[in-house]
Design an enzyme around this catalytic site. Structure first.
Site, PDB file in Angstrom:
ATOM      1  N   CYS A 114       0.762  -1.200  -0.047  1.00 26.82           N
ATOM      2  CA  CYS A 114      -0.096  -0.109   0.028  1.00 26.82           C
ATOM      3  C   CYS A 114       0.719   1.424  -0.146  1.00 26.82           C
ATOM      4  CB  CYS A 114      -0.797  -0.021   1.195  1.00 26.82           C
ATOM      5  SG  CYS A 114      -2.177  -1.242   1.197  1.00 26.82           S
ATOM      6  N   HIS A 250      -3.257   7.845   1.894  1.00 28.23           N
ATOM      7  CA  HIS A 250      -3.762   6.252   1.380  1.00 28.23           C
ATOM      8  C   HIS A 250      -5.029   6.013   1.757  1.00 28.23           C
ATOM      9  CE1 HIS A 250      -3.847   1.955   0.699  1.00 28.23           C
ATOM     10  NE2 HIS A 250      -3.696   1.540   1.932  1.00 28.23           N
ATOM     11  N   ASN A 280     -10.202   0.276  -0.526  1.00 24.41           N
ATOM     12  CA  ASN A 280      -8.572   0.188  -0.411  1.00 24.41           C
ATOM     13  C   ASN A 280      -8.216  -0.292  -1.656  1.00 24.41           C
ATOM     14  OD1 ASN A 280      -5.939  -0.188   0.211  1.00 24.41           O
ATOM     15  ND2 ASN A 280      -6.356  -0.969   2.002  1.00 24.41           N
TER      16      ASN A 280
HETATM   17  O1  UT7 Z   1      -4.122  -0.655   3.380  1.00 26.47           O
HETATM   18  C1  UT7 Z   1      -3.027  -1.497   4.161  1.00 26.47           C
HETATM   19  C2  UT7 Z   1      -3.425  -0.771   5.471  1.00 26.47           C
HETATM   20  N1  UT7 Z   1      -4.679  -1.409   6.142  1.00 26.47           N
HETATM   21  C3  UT7 Z   1      -5.326  -0.740   6.885  1.00 26.47           C
HETATM   22  O2  UT7 Z   1      -5.012   0.413   7.202  1.00 26.47           O
HETATM   23  C4  UT7 Z   1      -6.642  -1.337   7.505  1.00 26.47           C
HETATM   24  C5  UT7 Z   1      -6.583  -1.273   9.073  1.00 26.47           C
HETATM   25  N2  UT7 Z   1      -7.635  -1.796   9.829  1.00 26.47           N
HETATM   26  C6  UT7 Z   1      -9.010  -1.398   9.735  1.00 26.47           C
HETATM   27  O3  UT7 Z   1      -9.243  -0.541   8.710  1.00 26.47           O
HETATM   28  C7  UT7 Z   1     -10.028  -1.700  10.586  1.00 26.47           C
HETATM   29  O4  UT7 Z   1      -9.215  -2.419  11.614  1.00 26.47           O
HETATM   30  C8  UT7 Z   1     -11.194  -2.776   9.832  1.00 26.47           C
HETATM   31  C9  UT7 Z   1     -11.874  -1.968   9.406  1.00 26.47           C
HETATM   32  C10 UT7 Z   1     -10.278  -3.862   9.229  1.00 26.47           C
HETATM   33  C11 UT7 Z   1     -11.775  -3.192  11.208  1.00 26.47           C
HETATM   34  O5  UT7 Z   1     -12.437  -2.519  11.943  1.00 26.47           O
HETATM   35  P1  UT7 Z   1     -12.227  -2.521  13.566  1.00 26.47           P
HETATM   36  O6  UT7 Z   1     -12.759  -1.696  14.338  1.00 26.47           O
HETATM   37  O7  UT7 Z   1     -10.711  -2.719  13.712  1.00 26.47           O
HETATM   38  O8  UT7 Z   1     -12.934  -4.037  13.943  1.00 26.47           O
HETATM   39  P2  UT7 Z   1     -12.220  -5.202  14.535  1.00 26.47           P
HETATM   40  O9  UT7 Z   1     -11.309  -5.916  13.469  1.00 26.47           O
HETATM   41  O10 UT7 Z   1     -11.908  -4.823  15.808  1.00 26.47           O
HETATM   42  O11 UT7 Z   1     -13.614  -6.159  14.733  1.00 26.47           O
HETATM   43  C12 UT7 Z   1     -14.846  -5.772  15.395  1.00 26.47           C
HETATM   44  C13 UT7 Z   1     -15.975  -6.713  15.251  1.00 26.47           C
HETATM   45  C14 UT7 Z   1     -15.340  -8.199  15.279  1.00 26.47           C
HETATM   46  O12 UT7 Z   1     -16.417  -8.928  16.092  1.00 26.47           O
HETATM   47  P3  UT7 Z   1     -15.967  -9.171  17.797  1.00 26.47           P
HETATM   48  O13 UT7 Z   1     -14.757  -9.885  18.011  1.00 26.47           O
HETATM   49  O14 UT7 Z   1     -16.053  -7.931  18.461  1.00 26.47           O
HETATM   50  O15 UT7 Z   1     -17.402 -10.157  18.127  1.00 26.47           O
HETATM   51  C15 UT7 Z   1     -15.173  -8.511  13.984  1.00 26.47           C
HETATM   52  O16 UT7 Z   1     -15.348  -9.976  13.794  1.00 26.47           O
HETATM   53  O17 UT7 Z   1     -16.395  -6.707  14.019  1.00 26.47           O
HETATM   54  C16 UT7 Z   1     -16.328  -7.874  13.443  1.00 26.47           C
HETATM   55  N3  UT7 Z   1     -16.138  -8.059  11.642  1.00 26.47           N
HETATM   56  C17 UT7 Z   1     -17.255  -7.718  11.284  1.00 26.47           C
HETATM   57  N4  UT7 Z   1     -18.415  -7.808  11.314  1.00 26.47           N
HETATM   58  C18 UT7 Z   1     -19.343  -7.338  10.184  1.00 26.47           C
HETATM   59  C19 UT7 Z   1     -15.065  -8.018  11.224  1.00 26.47           C
HETATM   60  N5  UT7 Z   1     -15.303  -7.682   9.703  1.00 26.47           N
HETATM   61  C20 UT7 Z   1     -16.545  -7.461   9.797  1.00 26.47           C
HETATM   62  C21 UT7 Z   1     -17.563  -7.651   8.765  1.00 26.47           C
HETATM   63  N6  UT7 Z   1     -18.930  -7.444   9.055  1.00 26.47           N
HETATM   64  N7  UT7 Z   1     -17.050  -7.582   7.557  1.00 26.47           N
END
Ligand code: UT7
Length: 323
Positions: A114, A250, A280
Site C-alpha cells: 500500500c 492512502h 482500499n
Molecule cells: O491498506 C493497508 C493498511 N490497512 C489498513 O489500514 C486497515 C486497518 N484496519 C482497519 O481498517 C480496521 O481494523 C478494520 C476496518 C479492518 C476493522 O475495523 P475494527 O474497528 O478494527 O474492527 P475489529 O477488527 O476490531 O472487529 C470488530 C468486530 C469483530 O467482532 P467481535 O470480535 O467484536 O465479536 C469482528 O469479527 O467486527 C467483526 N467484523 C465484522 N462484522 C461485520 C469484522 N469484519 C466484519 C464485517 N462485518 N465485514
C-alpha cells in the site's frame, strides 16, 4: 539553481463494475452499516474477468499522457507500484511500456504494497535529481480482488481495483519550499511486522495465496506512523501541517484518515477522500485520489500536498510536493 521533479500530468482508470457493500450481505455475515461505520467504504470497483493490472495501468497512463500533452516516447522511464502484477515476470511496467507504444527508455515495478506509490515517487524523484531520467511516469495499479479470500468478512469487504498515474518532469527551481515539484520524502519499513498484513502464497510456496490481515493491529500502527512520517517529511523542508493545502492519504479507512489529519492539525476540508467510492486499492489509492482530487477542482497548481501511506511489511512513508 535546483532541479525539481514537477507534476506535468495525472490520470486514472477504474474498472466498469461497481460493487456496493450490500452485495457482500448475500455471501458473508456482514452489513452495509458495519462496513460504512468501521471503514467509510460504500462501494468499490472490481476488474472484469481477464482484465489485468497492466490493462488498468495502461488506461491510467494514457489518461496521464493526454493530460500532459505528451506522447509515450517523450517519457524516459515508467515506474509501476503494484503487488498484483499480471505475471511473476516480466515487470508489469514493461507490459505498459509496450501497450503505450514506447520504444525507448526503461520500465520496472516497485513492490511496497500500500506504500508502493510513495516509494515509487521517491524513486522517480531520485532518478530525476541524479540526471538518470528527465521525464518519469509513476503509476500505482492493482487488482486486489484477485487476492481476496471471499469467505473472510474481515478483509474481502475492504479492497478494490483501479489505477492512477502521474508524470514528473525535471524543471529548474529556486531551491526553496516555494518551488513546484517534489520537496521531500520519508520512507520506512519494519519487517518484524510481516504477520500483521501479508499474502499467504507466492512463487516459492507454489500458490497465489490470499490476503491476511490483523486489522485492529494494522489500524493501531497506521494511526501512529502516518502522522509521524508526514511530519518527518514536512520537517525536512521547514513546513508544518499549517502549510498544507491538501493531505492526499492512502485510502484504507476513513477513521485512519481522520485520525491522521487530526494529529497533523489539518481540518478534513483539506483532505482528499475517495475511500467511500474506491475502497482500499493499495498502491493505486494515492494516484487515484490525486487524479480525482484534481478533477473535482480541489487540487490546483501551487498547492502544497502531503501524501502518506502504510501497508504490508510493514512499509510506510510520505512525500511532500507542490503541485
Ligand atoms: O491498506 C493497508 C493498511 N490497512 C489498513 O489500514 C486497515 C486497518 N484496519 C482497519 O481498517 C480496521 O481494523 C478494520 C476496518 C479492518 C476493522 O475495523 P475494527 O474497528 O478494527 O474492527 P475489529 O477488527 O476490531 O472487529 C470488530 C468486530 C469483530 O467482532 P467481535 O470480535 O467484536 O465479536 C469482528 O469479527 O467486527 C467483526 N467484523 C465484522 N462484522 C461485520 C469484522 N469484519 C466484519 C464485517 N462485518 N465485514
Amino acid at each position: 539553481m535546483t532541479i525539481r521533479a514537477v507534476v506535468k500530468g495525472v490520470g486514472h482508470y477504474l474498472p466498469e463494475r461497481v460493487v456496493p457493500n450490500s452485495e457482500f450481505e448475500a455471501t458473508v455475515d456482514t452489513s452495509d452499516e458495519w462496513i460504512r461505520a468501521r471503514s467509510g467504504i460504500e462501494r468499490r470497483h472490481f476488474a472484469a474477468e481477464g482484465q489485468t493490472t497492466s490493462d488498468l495501468a495502461t488506461r491510467a497512463a494514457q489518461a496521464a499522457l493526454k493530460d500532459a500533452g505528451m506522447e509515450a516516447d517523450d517519457l524516459d522511464a515508467i515506474i509501476l507500484a503494484t503487488s498484483t502484477a499480471d505475471f511473476t515476470f516480466p515487470a508489469a511496467a514493461t507490459m505498459v511500456q509496450a501497450n503505450l507504444g514506447m520504444t525507448r527508455g526503461f520500465a520496472f515495478d516497485v513492490q511496497a504494497v500500500c506504500a508502493g506509490f510513495v516509494f515509487a515517487l521517491a524513486n522517480a524523484n531520485g532518478m530525476i535529481l541524479s540526471g538518470q531520467a528527465r521525464r518519469v511516469m509513476v503509476i500505482g495499479a492493482e487488482t486486489f480482488s484477485q487476492l481476496m479470500d471471499w469467505n473472510d468478512r474481515s478483509t474481502c469487504v475492504l479492497f478494490g481495483d483501479g489505477a492512477g498515474a502521474l508524470i514528473l518532469e525535471a524543471q529548474e527551481g529556486e531551491g526553496d519550499n516555494a518551488d513546484r515539484g517534489i520537496l521531500a520524502s520519508d520512507l520506512n519499513s519494519d519487517g518484524r511486522h510481516r504477520e500483521l498484513l501479508y499474502v499467504d502464497g507466492g512463487v516459492s510456496t507454489k500458490s497465489t495465496g490470499h490476503l491476511r490481515m490483523q486489522g485492529r493491529e494494522v489500524f493501531r500502527h497506521a494511526v501512529e506512523k502516518l502522522a509521524q512520517t508526514a511530519h518527518a517529511a514536512l520537517d525536512k523542508v521547514g513546513l508544518t501541517g499549517g502549510d498544507v493545502n491538501w493531505i492526499v492519504p492512502h485510502q484504507a479507512n476513513l477513521r485512519i484518515i481522520t485520525a491522521t489529519a487530526q494529529r497533523m492539525q489539518v481540518p478534513m476540508e483539506r483532505v482528499v477522500v475517495t475511500v467511500q467510492d474506491h475502497g482500499n486499492t493499495s498502491a493505486a489509492s494515492i494516484p487515484l485520489a490525486l487524479s480525482v482530487g484534481r478533477a473535482r477542482g480541489q487540487i490546483k497548481q501551487g498547492d502544497l500536498i502531503v501524501t502518506e501511506a502504510i501497508g504490508g511489511g510493514l512499509a510506510w512513508g510520505a512525500v511532500v510536493l507542490r503541485w
